[in-house]
Design a protein around this motif. Sequence first.
Motif, PDB file in Angstrom:
ATOM      1  N   LEU A  49       0.785  -1.229   0.000  1.00 16.61           N
ATOM      2  CA  LEU A  49       0.000   0.000   0.000  1.00 16.61           C
ATOM      3  C   LEU A  49       0.822   1.286   0.000  1.00 16.61           C
ATOM      4  O   LEU A  49       0.257   2.377   0.056  1.00 16.61           O
ATOM      5  CB  LEU A  49      -0.934   0.013   1.217  1.00 16.61           C
ATOM      6  N   ALA A  50       2.126   1.197  -0.074  1.00 16.21           N
ATOM      7  CA  ALA A  50       2.968   2.386   0.073  1.00 16.21           C
ATOM      8  C   ALA A  50       2.612   3.466  -0.936  1.00 16.21           C
ATOM      9  O   ALA A  50       2.442   4.640  -0.570  1.00 16.21           O
ATOM     10  CB  ALA A  50       4.438   2.002  -0.056  1.00 16.21           C
ATOM     11  N   ASP A  51       2.504   3.117  -2.214  1.00 19.05           N
ATOM     12  CA  ASP A  51       2.257   4.138  -3.241  1.00 19.05           C
ATOM     13  C   ASP A  51       0.912   4.810  -3.036  1.00 19.05           C
ATOM     14  O   ASP A  51       0.787   6.044  -3.163  1.00 19.05           O
ATOM     15  CB  ASP A  51       2.325   3.507  -4.631  1.00 19.05           C
ATOM     16  N   ALA A  52      -0.132   4.019  -2.714  1.00 20.69           N
ATOM     17  CA  ALA A  52      -1.466   4.583  -2.536  1.00 20.69           C
ATOM     18  C   ALA A  52      -1.508   5.529  -1.342  1.00 20.69           C
ATOM     19  O   ALA A  52      -2.094   6.620  -1.409  1.00 20.69           O
ATOM     20  CB  ALA A  52      -2.488   3.465  -2.369  1.00 20.69           C
ATOM     21  N   ILE A  53      -0.863   5.141  -0.259  1.00 24.73           N
ATOM     22  CA  ILE A  53      -0.894   5.976   0.937  1.00 24.73           C
ATOM     23  C   ILE A  53      -0.034   7.219   0.761  1.00 24.73           C
ATOM     24  O   ILE A  53      -0.421   8.336   1.155  1.00 24.73           O
ATOM     25  CB  ILE A  53      -0.424   5.174   2.164  1.00 24.73           C
ATOM     26  N   ASN A  54       1.126   7.068   0.161  1.00 24.30           N
ATOM     27  CA  ASN A  54       2.026   8.211   0.001  1.00 24.30           C
ATOM     28  C   ASN A  54       1.512   9.250  -0.985  1.00 24.30           C
ATOM     29  O   ASN A  54       2.089  10.336  -1.094  1.00 24.30           O
ATOM     30  CB  ASN A  54       3.413   7.728  -0.416  1.00 24.30           C
ATOM     31  N   ALA A  55       0.428   8.939  -1.690  1.00 21.52           N
ATOM     32  CA  ALA A  55      -0.199   9.945  -2.549  1.00 21.52           C
ATOM     33  C   ALA A  55      -0.831  11.067  -1.726  1.00 21.52           C
ATOM     34  O   ALA A  55      -1.068  12.162  -2.249  1.00 21.52           O
ATOM     35  CB  ALA A  55      -1.257   9.288  -3.436  1.00 21.52           C
ATOM     36  N   PHE A  56      -1.095  10.808  -0.453  1.00 17.94           N
ATOM     37  CA  PHE A  56      -1.608  11.851   0.433  1.00 17.94           C
ATOM     38  C   PHE A  56      -0.413  12.620   1.003  1.00 17.94           C
ATOM     39  O   PHE A  56       0.457  12.027   1.644  1.00 17.94           O
ATOM     40  CB  PHE A  56      -2.418  11.239   1.575  1.00 17.94           C
ATOM     41  N   PRO A  57      -0.336  13.911   0.784  1.00 17.91           N
ATOM     42  CA  PRO A  57       0.866  14.659   1.187  1.00 17.91           C
ATOM     43  C   PRO A  57       1.091  14.690   2.693  1.00 17.91           C
ATOM     44  O   PRO A  57       2.222  14.915   3.139  1.00 17.91           O
ATOM     45  CB  PRO A  57       0.607  16.066   0.637  1.00 17.91           C
ATOM     46  N   PHE A  58       0.054  14.447   3.469  1.00 16.65           N
ATOM     47  CA  PHE A  58       0.197  14.488   4.926  1.00 16.65           C
ATOM     48  C   PHE A  58       0.448  13.106   5.516  1.00 16.65           C
ATOM     49  O   PHE A  58       0.501  12.954   6.746  1.00 16.65           O
ATOM     50  CB  PHE A  58      -1.068  15.098   5.568  1.00 16.65           C
ATOM     51  N   ALA A  59       0.602  12.084   4.668  1.00 15.23           N
ATOM     52  CA  ALA A  59       0.779  10.716   5.148  1.00 15.23           C
ATOM     53  C   ALA A  59       2.236  10.419   5.468  1.00 15.23           C
ATOM     54  O   ALA A  59       3.155  10.914   4.797  1.00 15.23           O
ATOM     55  CB  ALA A  59       0.268   9.723   4.115  1.00 15.23           C
ATOM     56  N   ARG A  60       2.430   9.573   6.479  1.00 11.62           N
ATOM     57  CA  ARG A  60       3.750   9.035   6.814  1.00 11.62           C
ATOM     58  C   ARG A  60       3.578   7.528   6.934  1.00 11.62           C
ATOM     59  O   ARG A  60       3.116   7.016   7.949  1.00 11.62           O
ATOM     60  CB  ARG A  60       4.269   9.648   8.114  1.00 11.62           C
TER      61      ARG A  60
END
Length: 255
Positions: A49-60
């Motif tokens: 899920l890294a790519d999908a989650i990192n699409a959110f700029p506030f995600a870590r």
Amino acid sequence: MPVISVITPVHAGRSAVVLEAGESLAAQQLPADWTLEWLVQEDSATPVLADAINAFPFARYQANSEHLGIAPSRNLALGRSAGTLVHVLDSDDVLLPGCLAVAIEAFATYPSIGWVATQAHDLLLDGSWRSFDPLIEPGPIPAGAVADYYFSAIDSATGFGRLPFHPNCTTLRADVVHALGGWGGLPRMEDLSLIAAITELTPGYFTPEVGFLRRKHSGSVSVTDEWLHLMPESQTAVERRVQALRALGLHQRVL
């Protein structure tokens, strides 16, 4: 600049709904100067899920690279958080606009509190909401009142108590969560273990606003017989924790 940390453990089977959770965070409007970080902990030996989650700029994002369970995943995310406030958002649930701002404003109004709970509705499969009348009156809640309510509301058929609000409706003071060791290492009720302790040690505030939608679906593990079989033992552990806090007099202190 103060930060509010939102913690979400997730696995690949929740890939579709976790994006809805992220969108609900993107829609939050925080008070001036506050920033949001979304700490997503993928609980899987084969993270995807890294790519999908990192699409959110506030995600870590971080992956466990093994399956650890809900409480360890939350605690690992807690360890890398930067917020003075912590909010748990399960991967299949969503926040309503204004949820985090309401909590932040309550902490500003009542600086001695350790937690804020908003009201919740169920999100049904057809997209509609099922609403509930609040079980307690909104407003300031004294330390110890939540555990008193839970253990006074034991269901005679199941033997389980009931919180006056859903544990994932809560925003918590991060320093108190760290001091309490995060979420309990129980096979069930790990959320109740923390909520019982923090509400025992600190007063809180229950908002009149509805800020949280709990998704109702057949994939929820909490509705399975397998999940229920360790509930009595877990509830006993939570009860012992509350009893110990009271016996030591810790519930009489203001953190």
